[in-house]
Design a protein around this motif. Structure first.
Motif, PDB file in Angstrom:
ATOM      1  N   THR A   1       0.836  -1.196   0.000  1.00  0.00           N
ATOM      2  CA  THR A   1       0.000   0.000   0.000  1.00  0.00           C
ATOM      3  C   THR A   1       0.875   1.252   0.000  1.00  0.00           C
TER       4      THR A   1
ATOM      5  N   LEU B   1       2.383   1.345  -3.673  1.00  0.00           N
ATOM      6  CA  LEU B   1       1.476   1.551  -4.813  1.00  0.00           C
ATOM      7  C   LEU B   1       0.475   2.667  -4.571  1.00  0.00           C
ATOM      8  N   GLN B   2       0.019   2.818  -3.333  1.00  0.00           N
ATOM      9  CA  GLN B   2      -1.031   3.795  -3.049  1.00  0.00           C
ATOM     10  C   GLN B   2      -0.429   4.950  -2.272  1.00  0.00           C
ATOM     11  N   ASN B   3       0.587   5.600  -2.839  1.00  0.00           N
ATOM     12  CA  ASN B   3       1.306   6.579  -2.045  1.00  0.00           C
ATOM     13  C   ASN B   3       0.686   7.960  -2.114  1.00  0.00           C
ATOM     14  N   GLY B   4      -0.448   8.094  -2.785  1.00  0.00           N
ATOM     15  CA  GLY B   4      -1.124   9.383  -2.795  1.00  0.00           C
ATOM     16  C   GLY B   4      -0.608  10.341  -3.840  1.00  0.00           C
TER      17      GLY B   4
ATOM     18  N   TYR C   1       0.446   6.676  -9.721  1.00  0.00           N
ATOM     19  CA  TYR C   1      -0.664   5.891 -10.266  1.00  0.00           C
ATOM     20  C   TYR C   1      -0.638   5.909 -11.784  1.00  0.00           C
TER      21      TYR C   1
END
Lengths: 115, 766
Positions: free
Chosen positions: B553, B556-559, B564
């Motif tokens: 997370t 991949l989902q680092n904001g 993305y």
């Protein structure tokens, strides 16, 4: 001419992606504009190009006598142009509003406001 | 029957309402449901005894070959009788045990739902249906273990049991799908007739592994046994019903049910024999390590489940018969003992067996009940437990050298279990009366009915085990092992099995006498093993999974929208590029004429786009964008799209005005990213652009398919009554699209308006 335009559209896409990857949110909006224009052109060109044959039915006939440009992609692109304008105006006002609130146009700094 | 099950689920949903009307008596009223099912099953017995198999067909999802068909054969009947019969007794017990508990309705909802799922599980003839009910039992079991949800331990144990059984469920699903492929059917009855084809199939090993992991996790086989003792935090009726008499036997049921289809191979015998034997010994030894009555009983359940698995692994007719008798005996005595444990808990306020004593004087009815049930657990005559144990030894004596290894293990386990039985029956009730946290008073009859009846049944069927002859014979025939009538007798006479029983008795008595010292030794001696045991592995695995999830997370989902976008684009590049190269092969350059002015307009377009990217000045960027937009409009003019050109011109003008108005209130462009980052982004952008061009060339060079627009061109005037075909399409053929477009515009406009007004209001307040 389609081949030439294919190359040009590739360039437009590349420019759009490059701008979308910027940290400045204003540049991101510019990237969005480039992207929608590139996509519209892509649909238009891929359907095939005709010179001097607009999809009109002459008076008194029920169908064009000679081959005309494909009207369907034109209708689709027309819708797309208008919608992307709507999206763009929304995005622009949103950016403006965000700037007023957080006083930055750097996406990395905006992210800090969530925390 | 399907109707009865559905009624059950509906009734479960209605429980809270019912509880509001009639209060605590709801449990008693609900007991009528399993009672009715029990009676219905009884009426089916004569047909079953005549060799018929009752099939209740009901389509569910016919397109997927999933049906709600129920098949009542010997095995299903036996299990359904246990589920409904013990269900009645446990519900009556619950009425006393949880009387006045605020969450009684919630308990009953889940409990009834569990009962119905379990019935569905044993009656289902379809693999998918069976699996659905299987998972439902896992979920209801989770909810029941976590019933006292304010206790962190209860929540943790519930989650652990769900993780283990639902994890096994996933393996089971995979196993079922492979099984259906190998056997070419989703019906259990049909699969049972195709055993040879399945065993010779290439998928046999993987499907066996999947099915067995499912069965082992559910039936708490080593090394998945640890969740069962932890599940003892559940209220006692749950422990008695789910975690000893019914749910944990679902795995045994499944293995017995699939025995004709999967059993008999060397792998089957080896795996079930080893795992079952190991579970049997681990359960027996661990039981002696406990002082908590329920934990002791839980480990002895583990031991019993191991024994049944071992017998199914042996797989001879005598072994499967012994397994069935053992199953019956275990359900009766273990149900009774757990309910007794619940009584002791309620009466004394503790479950620690070392702090109880002399209770026989204050609990005159509970003591004999416990004694009778414990005799059956110990496997002493004249109880059904004895018959089962003799049958077990008999079956193991039949099978050559490996049988001897199994016999030694089984005798040891039987001896240790006898010690457990003696501890359970003697320690709390005999000796001087000891002080307990609560002062025991008379036991309410609602609590006593269940255990007393179960204990009495253990005795009755022990004296007259011949009652089960017919049932066992029919069940065996249903499992593809027809033969002469099985003959169960209360007293086997002198011989090998009796000698082994005697050896077990001696061992058990020795262990019982030395238990206090032995327990300390076991607690200390086994600690290193337990500390590195499967439970620790399991929780470590869970923790690692969480860490992995947290790590991915973070990555991949680092904001950052850039990450993305780049990830998506690279994945797209790889997939589409791969497909283009592999599927399409060589590109043909579409040959078409071009004229100098057209190329100039196109060049202007590209130049505008690129200039907009590199300009430091905002005004220049907007101007460059404008020039690009107008070149696009010009292209539309050149290639016969006057409507598009007009729209583009209008929109482009508005856009430039809008940008000019808004952008200049924003800060100047600054360079925010490093040269390396810019180079990386440029690389990605060029790759994407290149692939788009290639894709377009591939599309342009390929064959034209028949087009929808031909219809529109031909019918635009006759049907749409317009001469501009684009307009006809917009307002007629695709009018809904246009309506959507109008809505989008209206939404955007109201959004813009709201944001602007909001600002004005704020300014007004400021």
């Amino acid at each position: 001419m389609e081949a030439v335009l294919a190359v040009i559209i590739g360039i437009l896409f590349a420019a759009a992606i490059y701008m979308l990857l910027r940290r400045s949110i204003v540049k991101l909006v510019i990237g969005l504009m480039l992207l929608s224009n590139a996509a519209n052109l892509l649909v238009f060109v891929t359907a095939g190009l005709e010179r001097a044959a607009p999809p009109l039915v002459p008076r008194g006939l029920s169908a064009p006598a000679t081959p005309v440009a494909d009207p369907l992609p034109q209708a689709l692109v027309l819708t797309a142009i208008v919608i992307s304008f709507g999206v763009l105006s929304f995005a622009v006002v949103l950016v403006r509003r965000a700037w007023e609130l957080v006083r930055t146009d750097d996406l990395d700094h905006m992210q800090d406001t969530d925390r | 029957m399907q109707l009865a099950l559905l009624t059950g689920f509906v009734m479960a949903a209605l429980v809270p309402l019912l509880h509001r009307w009639i209060g605590a008596r709801t449990a008693l009223l609900l007991a009528a449901l399993p009672a009715a099912i029990f009676i219905w099953l009884m009426t089916q017995w004569s047909a079953l005894a005549a060799g018929e198999v009752l099939v209740l067909e009901q389509a569910w999802v016919p397109a997927l070959d999933v049906n709600l068909t129920f098949r009542v054969d010997g095995l299903a009947w036996l299990f359904a009788m246990l589920i409904s019969g013990i269900g009645v007794l446990v519900l009556v017990y619950t009425a006393g045990y949880l009387r006045g508990h605020v969450d009684l309705p919630r308990f009953l909802v889940v409990f009834i739902a569990f009962m119905m799922s379990m019935l569905g599980l044993v009656l289902a003839d379809n693999l998918v249906t069976l699996f659905v009910f299987w998972e439902l039992t896992s979920i209801t079991s989770y909810l029941l273990i976590g019933f006292r949800h304010t206790d962190p331990l209860a929540r943790q144990s519930a989650l652990q049991s769900l993780m283990v059984t639902a994890g096994g469920g996933l393996a089971l699903l995979a196993g079922f799908v492979l099984l259906a492929q190998a056997g070419d059917s989703w019906s259990l009855a049909e699969l049972a007739t195709r055993g040879e084809a399945i065993r010779d199939h290439a998928l046999y090993l993987p499907l066996l592994v999947g099915v067995l992991i499912g069965a082992f996790t559910k039936s708490a086989q080593f090394p998945f046994h640890f969740w069962l003792p932890n599940a003892m935090v559940a209220p006692t009726p749950v422990s008695a019903y789910l975690h000893s008499a019914t749910m944990v036997k679902a795995g045994i049921y499944l293995m017995a049910r699939l025995h004709p289809a999967l059993g008999g191979s060397a792998t089957w015998t080896l795996v079930l024999g080893l795992v079952g034997g190991m579970t049997m010994l681990v359960g027996a030894v661990m039981a002696l390590r406990q002082t908590n009555l329920k934990l002791m009983l839980a480990y002895s359940t583990v031991m019993a489940l191991g024994t049944m698995t071992l017998l199914l692994g042996v797989g001879t007719r005598a072994a499967v018969a012994a397994c069935l008798v053992f199953l019956l005996a275990h359900a009766l005595y273990k149900g009774a003992l757990f309910l007794v444990a619940g009584i002791l808990d309620v009466m004394t306020g503790t479950l620690d067996i070392t702090t109880m004593g002399g209770l026989r004087r204050v609990l005159p009815w509970t003591a004999p009940t416990a004694a009778v049930a414990a005799l059956s657990l110990a496997g002493l005559p004249p109880m059904l437990g004895f018959v089962a144990k003799e049958a077990l030894f008999d079956a193991l004596l039949e099978i050559g050298p490996w049988g001897w290894v199994a016999l030694v293990a089984a005798t040891t386990a039987a001896g240790l279990t006898l010690a457990v039985a003696a501890i359970v029956a003697i320690r709390p009730f005999f000796g001087p009366l000891r002080d307990t946290p609560r002062r025991p008073r008379g036991t309410p009859p609602a609590l006593l009915v269940g255990p007393a009846l179960l204990a009495a049944l253990s005795l009755l069927t022990g004296v007259a085990p011949g009652l089960f002859d017919e049932l066992v014979t029919i069940t065996l025939a249903g499992l593809g092992m027809p033969g002469e009538r099985v003959h169960l007798v209360p007293w086997h006479g002198f011989g090998g099995p009796l000698a082994l029983s005697f050896a077990g008795l001696v061992l058990g008595l020795l262990v019982f006498r030395a238990w206090d010292r032995l327990r300390d030794g076991l607690v200390v001696g086994l600690e290193p093993l337990v500390a590195r045991g499967p439970e620790v592995w399991h929780s470590a695995m869970g923790w690692r999974t969480l860490q992995l999830a947290a790590w991915q997370t973070r990555v991949l989902q680092n904001g950052h929208i850039r990450t993305y976008l780049v990830t998506t684009l690279l994945a797209w590049l790889a997939l589409v590029g791969h497909a283009l190269v592999v599927r399409h092969g060589a590109l043909s350059w579409p040959v078409s004429a071009w004229q100098a002015h057209e190329v100039m307009v196109a060049g202007l377009m590209a130049a505008g786009a690129m200039t907009a990217c590199v300009m430091r000045s905002r005004l220049a960027a907007v101007a460059a964008l404008g020039s690009m937009g107008f070149s696009i409009a010009l292209t539309f003019v050149l290639f016969s799209a006057p409507d598009l050109a007009i729209t583009q011109l209008l929109v482009e003008t508005l856009t430039v005005v809008l940008l000019a108005l808004v952008l200049f209130r924003l800060p100047h462009f600054t360079v925010l990213s490093s040269p390396l980052e810019r180079l990386r982004d440029l690389g990605v952008a060029v790759l994407v652009g290149g692939l788009i061009t290639t894709l377009m060339l591939a599309v342009l060079g390929s064959e034209r398919l028949p087009r929808i627009s031909d219809y529109m061109v031909a019918n635009g005037q006759p049907l749409g009554h317009g001469h501009n075909l684009v307009n006809v399409i917009l307002v007629d053929f695709r009018a809904l699209d246009t309506l959507g477009e109008v809505i989008v515009l209206a939404l955007a406009a109201s959004g813009v308006y709201a944001m602007l007004c909001f600002r004005a209001e704020e300014a007004g307040h400021g």
